[in-house]
Design a protein around this motif. Structure first.
Motif, short mmCIF file in Angstrom:
data_model
loop_
_atom_site.label_atom_id
_atom_site.label_comp_id
_atom_site.label_asym_id
_atom_site.label_seq_id
_atom_site.Cartn_x
_atom_site.Cartn_y
_atom_site.Cartn_z
N LEU A 230 2.06 1.82 -4.00
CA LEU A 230 0.83 2.31 -4.43
C LEU A 230 1.11 3.71 -3.66
O LEU A 230 0.54 4.52 -4.56
N CYS B 228 1.09 -1.15 -0.18
CA CYS B 228 -0.24 0.09 0.02
C CYS B 228 0.87 1.40 0.12
O CYS B 228 0.08 2.52 -0.39
N ILE C 46 -9.45 -6.83 -4.90
CA ILE C 46 -9.52 -5.39 -3.74
C ILE C 46 -10.41 -4.38 -4.14
O ILE C 46 -10.72 -3.95 -3.11
N ARG D 44 -9.39 3.17 0.92
CA ARG D 44 -10.65 2.19 0.77
C ARG D 44 -10.82 1.52 1.97
O ARG D 44 -11.19 0.58 2.17
N LEU D 45 -9.64 0.58 1.41
CA LEU D 45 -9.20 -0.54 2.17
C LEU D 45 -8.88 -0.72 3.02
O LEU D 45 -9.04 -1.44 4.66
N TYR D 46 -7.92 -0.37 3.60
CA TYR D 46 -7.37 -0.07 4.81
C TYR D 46 -8.46 1.42 5.53
O TYR D 46 -8.43 0.51 7.41
N MET E 211 -6.76 1.42 -1.67
CA MET E 211 -6.50 0.86 -0.78
C MET E 211 -6.73 1.25 0.48
O MET E 211 -7.04 1.13 1.23
#
Lengths: 146, 146
Positions: free
Chosen positions: A19, A16, A145, B28-30, B26
DNA sequence: TGCATTTAAGTTGTGCACAATGTATATTTT
DNA sequence: AAAATATACATTGTGCACAACTTAAATGCA
């Protein structure tokens, strides 16, 4: 090894973070080039969509293509309207929706932007094969994801 | 083919757009996972650095590790101080610099964060080999454009 | 037809990013 | 030592992102 050990919390091991940093780097790379067109990076993305479009796009459609919600898009499009890049008009058939259309100025910028992708590709110093390969891996990750 | 033709201005062909979108995904995932620790994603990155550090870090050092300038870091660290995650103190030897140290609360959060990397790795659905490979490609790209 | 529900945008508030500028301290130069 | 320069951080202003909420119009359905 991936486990809940010491290494896993290291910044350098985080995908992450890579990115996040690459996205920022790209932004910085584009900024000076886009400044010649008086565009920010997100504005450039909107223009990319509109330059490809064959008819006016609703805000919703734009949001789906760019993965942005109206909280981001509404003020962004307002600023772009102020810059005379596009027009925002309520749809007569459905007064809820707003149609986004390029102005002549917005349309004319396309010519000035045509060199950008090639220029940026060169900066990456990737071969076409490696670019395609990377794109494929990123698409796969996106799918997993997203 | 890469040339200044029709295809190059397509949104879907842009590497930068993939990185931009993946970075957002990423985030949003975290976000929900980090919410349990009351951290934003950039705050989590700061914590990753501080959890690894064996001594207080200057703002400058933090900025170099995270590739962030003081315009971003100063207010970010102030907010984190307010959240009782860290302390900010002028260095006695060099009054220009500010030393960032974890509070007990900040230190204690490390335990609660230890599951996150593994959990996130699983979500990516990548094999370890593919993750390493992707990391390598992204590092190479970073080096080329950074 | 009337009313609940859904849909499309907009608004508000918070938190980054970053350029440009400011401020105070330290170092270097003359 | 005094002046010029460099360094470290803070501040200001603009523009995203996004959650949460609001507004207004369209649709569904009892």
């Amino acid at each position: 090894m991936i486990s809940s050990g010491k290494e896993t919390l290291k910044l350098e091991n985080q995908l992450c973070f890579r990115l996040y940093n690459l996205s920022k780097s790209m932004n910085r790379l584009y900024a000076p080039v886009l400044k010649e067109l008086e565009l920010t990076y997100p504005q450039y993305l909107v223009m990319l969509v509109l330059w490809q479009a064959t008819e006016p796009l609703k805000v919703k459609a734009l949001g789906e293509k760019l993965d942005l919600d109206t909280g981001t898009l509404s003020p962004l499009l307002k600023r772009m309207e102020k810059l005379n890049l596009l027009s925002r008009n309520r749809n007569k058939e459905d007064e809820r929706s707003v149609e986004i259309k390029l102005t002549q100025h917005g349309q004319s910028l396309k010519t000035k932007a045509e060199h950008i992708p090639t220029q940026m590709f060169k900066v990456t110093k990737l071969s076409i094969d490696k670019l395609h390969n990377l794109n494929k891996m990123l698409d796969k990750l996106s799918e997993n994801i997203g």
